[in-house]
Design an enzyme around this catalytic site. Structure first.
Site, PDB file in Angstrom:
ATOM      1  N   ASP A  42      36.818  37.128  46.502  1.00  0.00           N
ATOM      2  CA  ASP A  42      38.035  36.453  46.084  1.00  0.00           C
ATOM      3  C   ASP A  42      38.871  36.151  47.438  1.00  0.00           C
ATOM      4  OD1 ASP A  42      37.308  36.582  43.603  1.00  0.00           O
ATOM      5  OD2 ASP A  42      38.396  38.364  43.165  1.00  0.00           O
ATOM      6  N   LYS A  64      29.807  37.281  43.547  1.00  0.00           N
ATOM      7  CA  LYS A  64      30.406  36.694  42.693  1.00  0.00           C
ATOM      8  C   LYS A  64      31.707  35.520  43.600  1.00  0.00           C
ATOM      9  CE  LYS A  64      33.859  38.632  40.098  1.00  0.00           C
ATOM     10  NZ  LYS A  64      35.279  37.697  39.844  1.00  0.00           N
ATOM     11  N   ARG A  96      33.451  30.951  36.810  1.00  0.00           N
ATOM     12  CA  ARG A  96      34.459  29.880  36.148  1.00  0.00           C
ATOM     13  C   ARG A  96      35.207  29.876  34.951  1.00  0.00           C
ATOM     14  NH1 ARG A  96      37.185  26.603  34.394  1.00  0.00           N
ATOM     15  NH2 ARG A  96      37.343  24.390  34.873  1.00  0.00           N
ATOM     16  N   LYS A  97      34.674  31.032  34.079  1.00  0.00           N
ATOM     17  CA  LYS A  97      35.342  31.238  32.920  1.00  0.00           C
ATOM     18  C   LYS A  97      35.797  30.066  32.145  1.00  0.00           C
ATOM     19  CE  LYS A  97      37.876  35.468  34.511  1.00  0.00           C
ATOM     20  NZ  LYS A  97      37.547  35.341  35.800  1.00  0.00           N
ATOM     21  N   GLY A  99      35.865  27.646  28.981  1.00  0.00           N
ATOM     22  CA  GLY A  99      36.475  27.633  27.765  1.00  0.00           C
ATOM     23  C   GLY A  99      37.256  26.636  27.158  1.00  0.00           C
ATOM     24  N   ASP A 100      36.812  25.243  27.643  1.00  0.00           N
ATOM     25  CA  ASP A 100      37.551  24.079  27.051  1.00  0.00           C
ATOM     26  C   ASP A 100      37.173  23.798  25.574  1.00  0.00           C
ATOM     27  OD1 ASP A 100      38.382  21.177  27.125  1.00  0.00           O
ATOM     28  OD2 ASP A 100      38.715  21.707  29.373  1.00  0.00           O
ATOM     29  N   GLY A 102      37.957  20.348  22.784  1.00  0.00           N
ATOM     30  CA  GLY A 102      38.331  19.056  23.037  1.00  0.00           C
ATOM     31  C   GLY A 102      38.351  18.251  21.758  1.00  0.00           C
ATOM     32  N   ARG A 397      38.522  44.110  45.604  1.00  0.00           N
ATOM     33  CA  ARG A 397      39.380  44.592  46.819  1.00  0.00           C
ATOM     34  C   ARG A 397      38.825  46.071  47.367  1.00  0.00           C
ATOM     35  NH1 ARG A 397      44.700  43.928  43.197  1.00  0.00           N
ATOM     36  NH2 ARG A 397      43.186  43.937  41.436  1.00  0.00           N
TER      37      ARG A 397
END
Length: 427
Positions: A42, A64, A96-97, A99-100, A102, A397
């Site tokens: 990250d 990741k 990316r997770k 979860g869209d 429409g 971390r």
């Protein structure tokens, strides 16, 4: 009750009939490198990302990424990351997770419009549609174009199980385009009064060559403008007049997609997997990795079935729905982001990836690792792998903040592998 998959070594699970080629490859990689560690990179620049990859790559099975927080993300980022992954032998997981939702007429699970139930759980009450075009475009298009470079990504099941075939279809289409070949044929002849009336050039007089796949870029990257200019040249057919002679250029585009064959695991795989760090040699590991080769031409998905943050809203019902959906798509769903081993039925052999792992300096064998004050709860590798049956730990971390990231990654790798071996011994 311990699921049978927890009694099997990673090397033995490779032989499970129902797992996908990408899952089989990852299990092989884990066994050869003796690493069930994934590092979460990250960071915010390409340079930082590639530096982390270089420093920890030898000790991990997976890196990741969060491409959407890289300020200068570009094709050079992708090419650099792919180069390190190839040299250091790890797979890439873009967190990316997806979860869209429409506006098409495919039913899905969602939050009830009336809010949460009295128990504070996510209810499968209302039926709303999932827009496949949106989530597919998020996966394959835009500045990130995740499906083009990341072996694995993840998704919530909140939009409903139809998000899985939507992403699977998008992955297939992307891999099809990456497997594209372009052949250009150039022939010359005497001038004609009308180019339109010219006969097709004879095959016997043609000089031909194959243009490299547009998806395979140079190691140092090409400028966007140059690539667009090259794409504009690929008109079929093309004819030009030069030096009193006619040049005819014809470009043929063909696509071939073949199922990835089930390859035999490297000969040294099991012996390396069972050996201690002292019992293996760098030469034998390098030989097995060379025999294993690159990842298959495939993509995989992890479902976010559980979370490690305090107060998260995932429920047993939601987790069970993730399991049910995954069983319908074993060729694409590799496993879960979860807090414990979720395999429960006899045929389950999903991989379980657990974040929220810490390793205290003085004692990495037992006890809780604590919390960060921001909702993240840390547990040790022994607790996550040994007690709860996870397969791979995800560490961010704890390694990124270390003065010597490579040394710290090796410390986590050893602790995770020891916890896995201890689990096998006890079961």
């Amino acid at each position: 009750m311990v699921h049978p998959s927890q009694r099997l070594s990673f090397a033995d699970r490779i032989e499970t009939p129902s797992i996908s080629p990408l899952a089989r490859y990852l299990l092989s990689l884990i066994s050869i490198k003796r690493s069930n560690l994934c590092v979460s990179a990250d960071v915010h620049t390409t340079r930082q990302l590639l530096q982390v990859a270089e420093e920890v790559g030898d000790y991990i099975c997976m890196l990741k990424t969060h491409a959407d927080i890289i300020d200068d993300f570009s094709k050079r980022t992708i090419l650099g990351l792919q180069d390190v992954a190839r040299r250091k032998h790890f797979v890439i997981f873009e967190d990316r997770k997806f979860g869209d939702i429409g506006s098409t007429d495919i039913p899905c699970f969602c939050f009830p419009r009336s809010g949460f139930s009295s128990l504070g759980r996510i209810a499968v009450a209302d039926i709303n549609p999932v827009k496949k075009d949106t989530v597919q475009s998020q996966y394959t298009r835009g500045p990130l174009s995740i499906a083009r470079w990341s072996h694995i990504t993840n998704a919530h099941l909140l939009p409903g199980p139809s998000i899985i075939p939507a992403l699977k279809s998008a992955a297939y289409q992307t891999l099809t385009s990456l497997n594209q070949s372009v052949a250009t044929i150039i022939s010359t002849g005497t001038p004609r009064s009308s180019l339109e009336s010219s006969p097709e050039p004879s095959r016997n007089s043609e000089a031909s060559y194959t243009v490299p796949n547009p998806a395979k870029h140079k190691a140092d990257g090409d400028d966007e403008e140059e690539e667009e200019a090259e794409e504009e040249k690929d008109e079929v057919p093309r004819r030009h007049r030069a030096s009193g002679r006619t040049a005819s250029v014809t470009t043929t585009i063909s696509q071939t997609v073949e199922a990835t064959p089930r390859s035999q695991p490297p000969a040294l795989l099991k012996s390396l997997s069972y050996a201690s760090d002292e019992g293996s040699t760098p030469q034998s590991t390098a030989s097995a990795l060379a025999e294993l080769g690159p990842p298959p031409h495939a993509r995989g998905l992890l479902l976010l079935a559980q979370m490690s943050s305090a107060g998260n809203l995932t429920t047993p019902e939601y987790t069970a729905a993730c399991l049910s959906a995954a069983r319908e798509h074993k060729d694409f769903v590799l496993g879960f982001i979860c807090q414990k081993n979720l395999n429960s039925e006899p045929g389950d052999s999903f991989l379980n990836f657990t974040p929220g792992v810490g390793l205290p300096e003085k004692d990495g064998s037992a006890g809780a690792a604590g919390a960060d004050g921001k909702g993240q709860v840390w547990r040790t590798p022994n607790e996550v792998i040994g007690k709860d049956g996870a397969d791979v730990i995800i560490v961010g971390r704890g390694i990124l903040a270390a003065e010597d990231r490579g040394r710290e990654a090796e410390r986590y790798r050893k602790a995770a592998w020891a916890a896995y071996n201890e689990r096998l011994r006890k079961t």
